[in-house]
Design a protein around this motif. Structure first.
Motif, mmCIF file in Angstrom:
data_model
loop_
_atom_site.group_PDB
_atom_site.id
_atom_site.type_symbol
_atom_site.label_atom_id
_atom_site.label_comp_id
_atom_site.label_asym_id
_atom_site.label_seq_id
_atom_site.Cartn_x
_atom_site.Cartn_y
_atom_site.Cartn_z
ATOM 1 N N MET A 1 -36.806 -28.942 44.507
ATOM 2 C CA MET A 1 -36.053 -27.806 44.965
ATOM 3 C C MET A 1 -35.922 -26.783 43.848
ATOM 4 N N TYR A 2 -35.790 -25.532 44.249
ATOM 5 C CA TYR A 2 -35.644 -24.431 43.297
ATOM 6 C C TYR A 2 -34.490 -23.547 43.721
ATOM 7 N N TYR A 3 -33.953 -22.841 42.731
ATOM 8 C CA TYR A 3 -32.759 -22.040 42.953
ATOM 9 C C TYR A 3 -32.891 -20.690 42.274
ATOM 10 N N LYS A 4 -32.322 -19.684 42.913
ATOM 11 C CA LYS A 4 -32.213 -18.368 42.295
ATOM 12 C C LYS A 4 -30.934 -18.383 41.471
ATOM 13 N N LEU A 5 -31.050 -17.943 40.240
ATOM 14 C CA LEU A 5 -29.936 -17.927 39.305
ATOM 15 C C LEU A 5 -29.137 -16.643 39.503
ATOM 16 N N LEU A 6 -27.852 -16.794 39.743
ATOM 17 C CA LEU A 6 -26.963 -15.648 39.955
ATOM 18 C C LEU A 6 -25.746 -15.776 39.047
ATOM 19 N N THR A 7 -25.228 -14.664 38.598
ATOM 20 C CA THR A 7 -23.969 -14.682 37.862
ATOM 21 C C THR A 7 -22.861 -14.895 38.873
ATOM 22 N N GLU A 8 -21.948 -15.797 38.565
ATOM 23 C CA GLU A 8 -20.872 -16.123 39.495
ATOM 24 C C GLU A 8 -19.900 -14.956 39.641
ATOM 25 N N PHE A 9 -19.660 -14.580 40.886
ATOM 26 C CA PHE A 9 -18.693 -13.522 41.153
ATOM 27 C C PHE A 9 -17.559 -13.990 42.056
ATOM 28 N N GLU A 10 -17.745 -15.098 42.753
ATOM 29 C CA GLU A 10 -16.753 -15.546 43.723
ATOM 30 C C GLU A 10 -15.474 -16.061 43.068
ATOM 31 N N HIS A 11 -15.614 -16.867 42.016
ATOM 32 C CA HIS A 11 -14.454 -17.451 41.342
ATOM 33 C C HIS A 11 -14.337 -16.896 39.927
ATOM 34 N N CYS A 12 -14.445 -15.587 39.812
ATOM 35 C CA CYS A 12 -14.587 -15.009 38.473
ATOM 36 C C CYS A 12 -13.384 -14.195 38.022
ATOM 37 N N GLU A 13 -12.249 -14.400 38.641
ATOM 38 C CA GLU A 13 -11.069 -13.667 38.192
ATOM 39 C C GLU A 13 -10.833 -13.970 36.714
ATOM 40 N N ASN A 14 -10.735 -12.947 35.930
ATOM 41 C CA ASN A 14 -10.518 -13.015 34.481
ATOM 42 C C ASN A 14 -11.747 -13.405 33.671
ATOM 43 N N HIS A 15 -12.934 -13.497 34.319
ATOM 44 C CA HIS A 15 -14.150 -13.722 33.539
ATOM 45 C C HIS A 15 -14.515 -12.440 32.801
ATOM 46 N N VAL A 16 -15.090 -12.587 31.638
ATOM 47 C CA VAL A 16 -15.537 -11.439 30.857
ATOM 48 C C VAL A 16 -16.737 -10.791 31.542
ATOM 49 N N MET A 17 -16.708 -9.474 31.609
ATOM 50 C CA MET A 17 -17.845 -8.660 32.053
ATOM 51 C C MET A 17 -18.189 -7.764 30.883
ATOM 52 N N CYS A 18 -19.429 -7.836 30.409
ATOM 53 C CA CYS A 18 -19.833 -7.086 29.223
ATOM 54 C C CYS A 18 -20.553 -5.793 29.584
ATOM 55 N N TYR A 19 -20.449 -4.846 28.668
ATOM 56 C CA TYR A 19 -21.106 -3.551 28.812
ATOM 57 C C TYR A 19 -21.842 -3.225 27.512
ATOM 58 N N SER A 20 -22.964 -2.574 27.663
ATOM 59 C CA SER A 20 -23.679 -2.072 26.499
ATOM 60 C C SER A 20 -24.059 -0.637 26.773
ATOM 61 N N ASP A 21 -23.834 0.204 25.794
ATOM 62 C CA ASP A 21 -24.226 1.611 25.931
ATOM 63 C C ASP A 21 -25.184 2.009 24.817
ATOM 64 N N GLU A 22 -25.875 1.005 24.284
ATOM 65 C CA GLU A 22 -26.818 1.264 23.194
ATOM 66 C C GLU A 22 -28.069 1.976 23.695
ATOM 67 N N ASN A 23 -28.694 2.696 22.794
ATOM 68 C CA ASN A 23 -30.016 3.246 23.045
ATOM 69 C C ASN A 23 -31.014 2.317 22.381
ATOM 70 N N PHE A 24 -31.895 1.740 23.188
ATOM 71 C CA PHE A 24 -32.855 0.769 22.679
ATOM 72 C C PHE A 24 -34.188 1.449 22.419
ATOM 73 N N ASN A 25 -34.980 0.849 21.533
ATOM 74 C CA ASN A 25 -36.305 1.398 21.269
ATOM 75 C C ASN A 25 -37.351 0.748 22.180
ATOM 76 N N PHE A 26 -36.905 0.323 23.352
ATOM 77 C CA PHE A 26 -37.773 -0.228 24.381
ATOM 78 C C PHE A 26 -37.123 0.056 25.728
ATOM 79 N N ASP A 27 -37.857 -0.173 26.799
ATOM 80 C CA ASP A 27 -37.335 0.044 28.145
ATOM 81 C C ASP A 27 -36.244 -0.983 28.432
ATOM 82 N N VAL A 28 -35.126 -0.539 28.954
ATOM 83 C CA VAL A 28 -33.983 -1.409 29.216
ATOM 84 C C VAL A 28 -34.347 -2.528 30.198
ATOM 85 N N TYR A 29 -35.414 -2.353 30.988
ATOM 86 C CA TYR A 29 -35.838 -3.383 31.932
ATOM 87 C C TYR A 29 -36.764 -4.422 31.295
#
Length: 186
Positions: free
Chosen positions: A1-29
């Motif tokens: 069996m195989y699974y798609k990996l997802l970040t948990e959002f259902e039971h995530c009250e008070n989980h850290v959510m990170c942000y980055s606003d850096e300019n990278f020297n490569f494509d963000v994707y």
């Protein structure tokens, strides 16, 4: 069996959510596309503990990157796949407290495994070009059976794991992750 990996959002009250606003020297994707990142800067992510203060093993972030703890890095290192781990610091923006031991997991294994006939897809026309969006994945088992962690060609924004990897997550109490069972076709 195989699974798609997802970040948990259902039971995530008070989980850290990170942000980055850096300019990278490569494509963000690039860290989602299976491309090796040639320059290896230390990435900086920020969070506000007033919006969430529980650090999980998988951390959601505004870039959609696979951001993992040292524990998950060690689990991934035992897997049958190529993963580039990029050093990351997470900084609490009010106190400037630096949290280390997190990594961007750049999954380099990209497999041609999508079974388009068994998948549920949506077509969009953009500038005369047809774009397929996969709503529900079906994967050809013979193309993925030797991998524990991988991405699917032409749909690299999604990450998939094997049953054995799922079991390791369970045995090690990995937090911050949801797994969506994927249909496989022989």
């Amino acid at each position: 069996m195989y699974y798609k990996l997802l970040t948990e959002f259902e039971h995530c009250e008070n989980h850290v959510m990170c942000y980055s606003d850096e300019n990278f020297n490569f494509d963000v994707y690039d860290p989602m596309s299976g491309e090796l990142i040639r320059s290896e800067p230390e990435f900086l992510f920020y969070f506000d503990e007033n919006e969430g203060n529980i650090l999980t093993d998988f951390i959601a972030n505004n870039l959609g990157w696979v951001l993992v703890s040292k524990k998950v890095k060690k689990i991934f290192e035992r897997s049958v796949t190529d993963i580039q781990f990029l050093c990351t610091s997470i900084i609490e923006k009010n106190s400037n407290k630096i949290i280390e031991d997190y990594f961007v997991a750049n999954i380099l294994t990209v497999v041609d495994a999508l079974n388009i006939n068994q998948s549920t897809v949506s077509e969009m026309k953009i500038d005369g070009e047809t774009i397929l969006s996969v709503i529900k994945f079906a994967l050809n088992e013979e193309n993925i059976e030797s991998y524990d962690v991988f991405k699917v060609k032409d749909h690299e924004l999604s990450t998939f794991i094997s049953e054995s990897m799922k079991d390791l997550f369970g045995k090690n109490n990995v937090s911050g992750v949801d797994l969506l069972k994927i249909k496989t076709v022989k």
